[in-house]
Design a protein around this motif. Structure first.
Motif, PDB file in Angstrom:
ATOM      1  N   LEU A   1       0.824  -1.210   0.000  1.00 45.57           N
ATOM      2  CA  LEU A   1       0.000   0.000   0.000  1.00 45.57           C
ATOM      3  C   LEU A   1       0.858   1.260   0.000  1.00 45.57           C
ATOM      4  CD1 LEU A   1      -2.808  -0.911   2.571  1.00 45.57           C
ATOM      5  CD2 LEU A   1      -2.936  -0.983   0.079  1.00 45.57           C
ATOM      6  N   LYS A   2       1.900   1.256   0.808  1.00 45.85           N
ATOM      7  CA  LYS A   2       2.782   2.435   0.894  1.00 45.85           C
ATOM      8  C   LYS A   2       3.411   2.753  -0.463  1.00 45.85           C
ATOM      9  CE  LYS A   2       6.464   4.402   3.760  1.00 45.85           C
ATOM     10  NZ  LYS A   2       7.262   4.998   2.700  1.00 45.85           N
ATOM     11  N   GLN A   3       3.815   1.706  -1.168  1.00 40.88           N
ATOM     12  CA  GLN A   3       4.451   1.895  -2.466  1.00 40.88           C
ATOM     13  C   GLN A   3       3.422   2.204  -3.566  1.00 40.88           C
ATOM     14  OE1 GLN A   3       6.773  -1.458  -3.685  1.00 40.88           O
ATOM     15  NE2 GLN A   3       7.635  -0.427  -5.468  1.00 40.88           N
ATOM     16  N   TYR A   4       2.325   1.455  -3.563  1.00 38.58           N
ATOM     17  CA  TYR A   4       1.328   1.561  -4.634  1.00 38.58           C
ATOM     18  C   TYR A   4       0.575   2.894  -4.572  1.00 38.58           C
ATOM     19  CZ  TYR A   4      -2.405  -0.035  -7.794  1.00 38.58           C
ATOM     20  OH  TYR A   4      -3.275  -0.178  -8.833  1.00 38.58           O
ATOM     21  N   TYR A   5       0.196   3.315  -3.342  1.00 35.96           N
ATOM     22  CA  TYR A   5      -0.579   4.541  -3.177  1.00 35.96           C
ATOM     23  C   TYR A   5       0.285   5.728  -2.743  1.00 35.96           C
ATOM     24  CZ  TYR A   5      -4.798   1.663  -3.524  1.00 35.96           C
ATOM     25  OH  TYR A   5      -5.796   0.806  -3.958  1.00 35.96           O
ATOM     26  N   GLN A   6       1.619   5.500  -2.704  1.00 30.81           N
ATOM     27  CA  GLN A   6       2.556   6.558  -2.313  1.00 30.81           C
ATOM     28  C   GLN A   6       2.191   7.162  -0.949  1.00 30.81           C
ATOM     29  OE1 GLN A   6       5.364   7.582  -4.430  1.00 30.81           O
ATOM     30  NE2 GLN A   6       4.774   5.538  -5.126  1.00 30.81           N
ATOM     31  N   LEU A   7       1.932   6.283   0.023  1.00 25.24           N
ATOM     32  CA  LEU A   7       1.565   6.732   1.364  1.00 25.24           C
ATOM     33  C   LEU A   7       2.799   7.182   2.146  1.00 25.24           C
ATOM     34  CD1 LEU A   7      -0.988   3.942   2.355  1.00 25.24           C
ATOM     35  CD2 LEU A   7      -1.462   6.158   1.295  1.00 25.24           C
ATOM     36  N   LYS A   8       2.590   8.049   3.082  1.00 25.38           N
ATOM     37  CA  LYS A   8       3.698   8.577   3.881  1.00 25.38           C
ATOM     38  C   LYS A   8       4.144   7.580   4.938  1.00 25.38           C
ATOM     39  CE  LYS A   8       5.025  12.484   6.790  1.00 25.38           C
ATOM     40  NZ  LYS A   8       4.580  13.742   7.456  1.00 25.38           N
ATOM     41  N   ASP A   9       3.165   6.921   5.566  1.00 25.63           N
ATOM     42  CA  ASP A   9       3.478   6.036   6.688  1.00 25.63           C
ATOM     43  C   ASP A   9       3.096   4.587   6.397  1.00 25.63           C
ATOM     44  OD1 ASP A   9       4.412   8.111   8.393  1.00 25.63           O
ATOM     45  OD2 ASP A   9       2.313   8.683   8.746  1.00 25.63           O
ATOM     46  N   ASN A  10       3.785   3.676   7.062  1.00 21.75           N
ATOM     47  CA  ASN A  10       3.460   2.250   7.033  1.00 21.75           C
ATOM     48  C   ASN A  10       3.281   1.787   8.473  1.00 21.75           C
ATOM     49  OD1 ASN A  10       3.284  -0.505   6.867  1.00 21.75           O
ATOM     50  ND2 ASN A  10       5.251  -0.811   5.850  1.00 21.75           N
ATOM     51  N   PRO A  11       2.031   1.645   8.938  1.00 27.60           N
ATOM     52  CA  PRO A  11       1.784   1.295  10.345  1.00 27.60           C
ATOM     53  C   PRO A  11       2.264  -0.106  10.728  1.00 27.60           C
ATOM     54  CG  PRO A  11      -0.243   1.162   9.073  1.00 27.60           C
ATOM     55  CD  PRO A  11       0.780   1.772   8.178  1.00 27.60           C
ATOM     56  N   ALA A  12       2.523  -0.944   9.723  1.00 28.98           N
ATOM     57  CA  ALA A  12       2.952  -2.317  10.017  1.00 28.98           C
ATOM     58  C   ALA A  12       4.469  -2.447  10.129  1.00 28.98           C
ATOM     59  CB  ALA A  12       2.436  -3.274   8.944  1.00 28.98           C
ATOM     60  N   SER A  13       5.185  -1.317   9.985  1.00 31.32           N
ATOM     61  CA  SER A  13       6.654  -1.391  10.014  1.00 31.32           C
ATOM     62  C   SER A  13       7.204  -1.474  11.431  1.00 31.32           C
ATOM     63  CB  SER A  13       7.260  -0.189   9.288  1.00 31.32           C
ATOM     64  OG  SER A  13       6.859   1.018   9.907  1.00 31.32           O
ATOM     65  N   HIS A  14       6.364  -1.230  12.423  1.00 36.20           N
ATOM     66  CA  HIS A  14       6.852  -1.241  13.811  1.00 36.20           C
ATOM     67  C   HIS A  14       5.990  -2.113  14.724  1.00 36.20           C
ATOM     68  CE1 HIS A  14       9.581   1.943  12.705  1.00 36.20           C
ATOM     69  NE2 HIS A  14       8.578   2.688  12.282  1.00 36.20           N
ATOM     70  N   ILE A  15       5.426  -3.185  14.193  1.00 34.56           N
ATOM     71  CA  ILE A  15       4.569  -4.014  15.032  1.00 34.56           C
ATOM     72  C   ILE A  15       5.409  -5.019  15.821  1.00 34.56           C
ATOM     73  CG2 ILE A  15       2.511  -3.753  13.619  1.00 34.56           C
ATOM     74  CD1 ILE A  15       3.047  -6.371  12.301  1.00 34.56           C
ATOM     75  N   GLN A  16       4.802  -5.567  16.865  1.00 34.89           N
ATOM     76  CA  GLN A  16       5.521  -6.409  17.817  1.00 34.89           C
ATOM     77  C   GLN A  16       5.948  -7.741  17.202  1.00 34.89           C
ATOM     78  OE1 GLN A  16       2.551  -6.913  20.817  1.00 34.89           O
ATOM     79  NE2 GLN A  16       1.384  -8.404  19.657  1.00 34.89           N
ATOM     80  N   LYS A  17       6.960  -8.333  17.801  1.00 37.53           N
ATOM     81  CA  LYS A  17       7.418  -9.648  17.364  1.00 37.53           C
ATOM     82  C   LYS A  17       6.541 -10.723  17.980  1.00 37.53           C
ATOM     83  CE  LYS A  17      12.285  -8.572  16.555  1.00 37.53           C
ATOM     84  NZ  LYS A  17      13.691  -8.910  16.911  1.00 37.53           N
ATOM     85  N   ILE A  18       6.339 -11.796  17.215  1.00 36.80           N
ATOM     86  CA  ILE A  18       5.603 -12.958  17.724  1.00 36.80           C
ATOM     87  C   ILE A  18       6.567 -14.132  17.711  1.00 36.80           C
ATOM     88  CG2 ILE A  18       3.681 -14.551  17.329  1.00 36.80           C
ATOM     89  CD1 ILE A  18       2.235 -12.244  15.946  1.00 36.80           C
ATOM     90  N   ARG A  19       6.750 -14.724  18.867  1.00 42.05           N
ATOM     91  CA  ARG A  19       7.721 -15.810  18.974  1.00 42.05           C
ATOM     92  C   ARG A  19       7.240 -17.022  18.189  1.00 42.05           C
ATOM     93  NH1 ARG A  19       8.867 -19.866  22.862  1.00 42.05           N
ATOM     94  NH2 ARG A  19       7.037 -19.238  24.045  1.00 42.05           N
ATOM     95  N   LYS A  20       8.139 -17.558  17.377  1.00 41.71           N
ATOM     96  CA  LYS A  20       7.810 -18.745  16.589  1.00 41.71           C
ATOM     97  C   LYS A  20       7.988 -19.994  17.438  1.00 41.71           C
ATOM     98  CE  LYS A  20       8.673 -21.073  12.202  1.00 41.71           C
ATOM     99  NZ  LYS A  20       9.368 -21.031  10.910  1.00 41.71           N
TER     100      LYS A  20
END
Length: 298
Positions: free
Chosen positions: A85-104
């Motif tokens: 979405l950030k690339q396709y719609y040229q958005l300023k922010d990506n809210p998923a770039s700083h989400i928490q880690k989930i232990r595998k």
């Protein structure tokens, strides 16, 4: 304001035509994203209003309810979706770039004992016996994924040379040998059943008695019914047969790299988990049967 459905449709095209993902992978990603979209749209949160904290909360809800592997896949789907979405719609922010880690969490694959597989492959006077035996034999003896079995075409089967040319994940091709008994089972089905059932032009190897190609669900249901009809106390699935294929090879002394190639694993670490299964079994056998295990240290 970004519309959820429009954005997901655009991403689906990206997955299919640019990323060249398999049909099953695309379906899995879209299931994840539709559930994700429903969660936010039900709360009147537009796509461009989503924040990192809200994604974290959503993932935590999934983590409380679903298996670790499902949550990890959903997280991957969400991250890749927002990156697109950030690339396709040229958005300023990506809210998923700083989400928490989930232990595998590593879960060992479940396998089926050889004696139970032998019972499953034993010839009986059941309905469509040749058809079902051929499918089960290919799943176990060749280690195919259920999607690979369903999509197998006649041009991928070389009975005279006793091998299959399998198209796996990402359309990666591999050659898988066939045991002589597997060749015989497939040949009998092709000559005595498929030829009779074929109603329209089809290149699929496995078709149902009505002439239509088999589906993943058909294979799951067939295995369950066969297990019940044979009186086997066994929860069976195509993937358990694939796991059993791998462990049988390793038990017989096959090289790990060879097993990796036969399974179509891109990363050998995926194959290595089968070696842990055998170590775990040896440990359990020792603890159960070795007399010294009952003795406590002085």
């Amino acid at each position: 304001m970004l519309d959820w459905n429009t954005a997901i449709d655009a991403y689906a095209k990206q997955l299919e035509y640019v990323d060249r993902k398999s049909k099953n992978t695309i379906q899995a990603y879209l299931r994840d994203l539709k559930a994700y979209a429903t969660n936010f749209s039900n709360r009147d949160i537009a796509l461009d209003q989503v924040r990192s904290e809200q994604i974290n909360t959503y993932l935590q809800l999934l983590n409380d309810e679903y298996a670790n592997a499902s949550v990890l896949r959903a997280k991957t789907s969400i991250i890749n979706f927002h990156r697109f979405l950030k690339q396709y719609y040229q958005l300023k922010d990506n809210p998923a770039s700083h989400i928490q880690k989930i232990r595998k969490l590593h879960r060992y694959p479940k396998t089926i004992d050889q004696s139970q597989i032998d019972n499953l492959l034993q010839q009986e006077n059941l309905k469509h016996e040749r058809f079902h035996l051929a499918m089960i034999d290919v799943l176990y003896s060749c280690g195919l994924r259920v999607s690979e079995l369903v999509e197998l075409t006649l041009s991928q089967v070389y009975l005279d040379q006793a091998y299959l040319r399998v198209l796996g994940k990402g359309n990666k091709e591999r050659m898988v040998p066939m045991a002589s008994i597997t060749v015989d089972n497939v040949k009998r089905y092709l000559e005595m059943d498929r030829y009779v059932w074929l109603k329209t032009k089809s290149n699929r190897v496995f078709i149902k008695p009505n002439g239509k190609a088999i589906t993943r669900q058909y294979v799951y249901t067939m295995l369950k019914k066969r297990s019940q009809l044979l009186g086997l106390d066994l929860e069976i699935s195509p993937h358990k047969l694939r796991h059993s294929f791998a462990t049988s090879l390793l038990n017989g002394g096959a090289d790990l790299r060879v097993v990796q190639e036969l399974l179509g694993h891109a990363d050998i670490s995926t194959t290595q988990i089968y070696t842990h299964i055998e170590k775990k079994r040896m440990q359990e056998a020792y603890q159960k049967f070795h007399p010294m295990n009952d003795k406590k240290g002085e």
